[in-house]
Design a protein around this motif. Sequence first.
Motif, PDB file in Angstrom:
ATOM      1  N   ALA A  62      83.369  81.277  16.212  1.00  0.00           N
ATOM      2  CA  ALA A  62      84.019  80.150  16.793  1.00  0.00           C
ATOM      3  C   ALA A  62      85.297  80.319  17.545  1.00  0.00           C
ATOM      4  CB  ALA A  62      84.112  78.743  15.771  1.00  0.00           C
ATOM      5  N   VAL A  63      86.190  81.121  16.477  1.00  0.00           N
ATOM      6  CA  VAL A  63      87.299  81.603  16.714  1.00  0.00           C
ATOM      7  C   VAL A  63      87.505  82.469  18.415  1.00  0.00           C
ATOM      8  CG1 VAL A  63      89.532  82.807  16.371  1.00  0.00           C
ATOM      9  CG2 VAL A  63      88.501  81.275  14.683  1.00  0.00           C
TER      10      VAL A  63
ATOM     11  N   LYS B 242      85.020  82.535  20.490  1.00  0.00           N
ATOM     12  CA  LYS B 242      84.723  81.382  21.446  1.00  0.00           C
ATOM     13  C   LYS B 242      85.893  80.858  22.335  1.00  0.00           C
ATOM     14  CE  LYS B 242      79.791  80.933  20.542  1.00  0.00           C
ATOM     15  NZ  LYS B 242      78.929  79.971  20.441  1.00  0.00           N
ATOM     16  N   GLN B 243      86.757  80.292  21.285  1.00  0.00           N
ATOM     17  CA  GLN B 243      88.181  79.801  21.945  1.00  0.00           C
ATOM     18  C   GLN B 243      88.968  80.705  22.480  1.00  0.00           C
ATOM     19  OE1 GLN B 243      88.132  76.488  22.041  1.00  0.00           O
ATOM     20  NE2 GLN B 243      85.949  76.443  21.362  1.00  0.00           N
ATOM     21  N   VAL B 244      88.940  81.849  21.723  1.00  0.00           N
ATOM     22  CA  VAL B 244      90.094  82.856  22.470  1.00  0.00           C
ATOM     23  C   VAL B 244      89.551  83.015  23.829  1.00  0.00           C
ATOM     24  CG1 VAL B 244      91.045  85.110  22.130  1.00  0.00           C
ATOM     25  CG2 VAL B 244      90.884  83.327  20.152  1.00  0.00           C
ATOM     26  N   TRP B 245      88.313  83.475  23.953  1.00  0.00           N
ATOM     27  CA  TRP B 245      87.899  84.092  25.152  1.00  0.00           C
ATOM     28  C   TRP B 245      87.917  83.042  26.261  1.00  0.00           C
ATOM     29  CZ3 TRP B 245      87.187  88.628  27.087  1.00  0.00           C
ATOM     30  CH2 TRP B 245      86.356  88.783  28.234  1.00  0.00           C
ATOM     31  N   LYS B 246      87.858  81.702  25.901  1.00  0.00           N
ATOM     32  CA  LYS B 246      87.828  80.478  27.038  1.00  0.00           C
ATOM     33  C   LYS B 246      89.568  81.063  27.634  1.00  0.00           C
ATOM     34  CE  LYS B 246      84.517  77.251  25.655  1.00  0.00           C
ATOM     35  NZ  LYS B 246      84.231  76.144  24.859  1.00  0.00           N
ATOM     36  N   ILE B 247      90.510  81.028  26.610  1.00  0.00           N
ATOM     37  CA  ILE B 247      91.750  81.122  27.059  1.00  0.00           C
ATOM     38  C   ILE B 247      92.036  82.354  27.770  1.00  0.00           C
ATOM     39  CG2 ILE B 247      94.102  81.630  26.136  1.00  0.00           C
ATOM     40  CD1 ILE B 247      93.348  79.625  23.741  1.00  0.00           C
TER      41      ILE B 247
ATOM     42  N   GLU C 118      87.145  80.432  31.635  1.00  0.00           N
ATOM     43  CA  GLU C 118      85.826  79.636  31.567  1.00  0.00           C
ATOM     44  C   GLU C 118      84.830  80.539  31.111  1.00  0.00           C
ATOM     45  OE1 GLU C 118      84.077  79.945  35.940  1.00  0.00           O
ATOM     46  OE2 GLU C 118      85.876  79.123  35.953  1.00  0.00           O
TER      47      GLU C 118
ATOM     48  N   ASP D   6      81.107  81.979  28.971  1.00  0.00           N
ATOM     49  CA  ASP D   6      80.708  82.728  27.770  1.00  0.00           C
ATOM     50  C   ASP D   6      81.524  84.121  27.914  1.00  0.00           C
ATOM     51  OD1 ASP D   6      79.535  80.510  26.679  1.00  0.00           O
ATOM     52  OD2 ASP D   6      77.634  80.891  27.402  1.00  0.00           O
TER      53      ASP D   6
ATOM     54  N   GLN E 202      86.650  90.470  19.977  1.00  0.00           N
ATOM     55  CA  GLN E 202      86.151  89.962  19.069  1.00  0.00           C
ATOM     56  C   GLN E 202      86.122  90.953  17.904  1.00  0.00           C
ATOM     57  OE1 GLN E 202      81.903  90.674  20.309  1.00  0.00           O
ATOM     58  NE2 GLN E 202      81.368  88.756  19.294  1.00  0.00           N
TER      59      GLN E 202
END
Length: 88
Positions: free
Chosen positions: A25-26, A28-33, A37, A39, A60
Amino acid sequence: MKAPKVAYKPVGLALGAVSGMIAGAVFKQVWKIVEGEGDAPSATDEDRSWKQILIAAAIQGAIFAVVKAAVERSGAVATRRVTGTWPG
């Protein structure tokens, strides 16, 4: 094998599963930052560059290692508080 170590085994397995979910979960949020946008790329995603794939893998891996260490350490500290012995 000592009893506290044997008793800690199922706790350690459960903590490992929990840490994997938290780290995922962490990440996914970091990658969005990082990416803005979408996956994170998989290693076989042909539409992504080597650079994107390797950066995603490095981020990751770092997140998983830190979360795993934090969760395992917290579990060991909690075990010591409950049993009076260190599980390691």
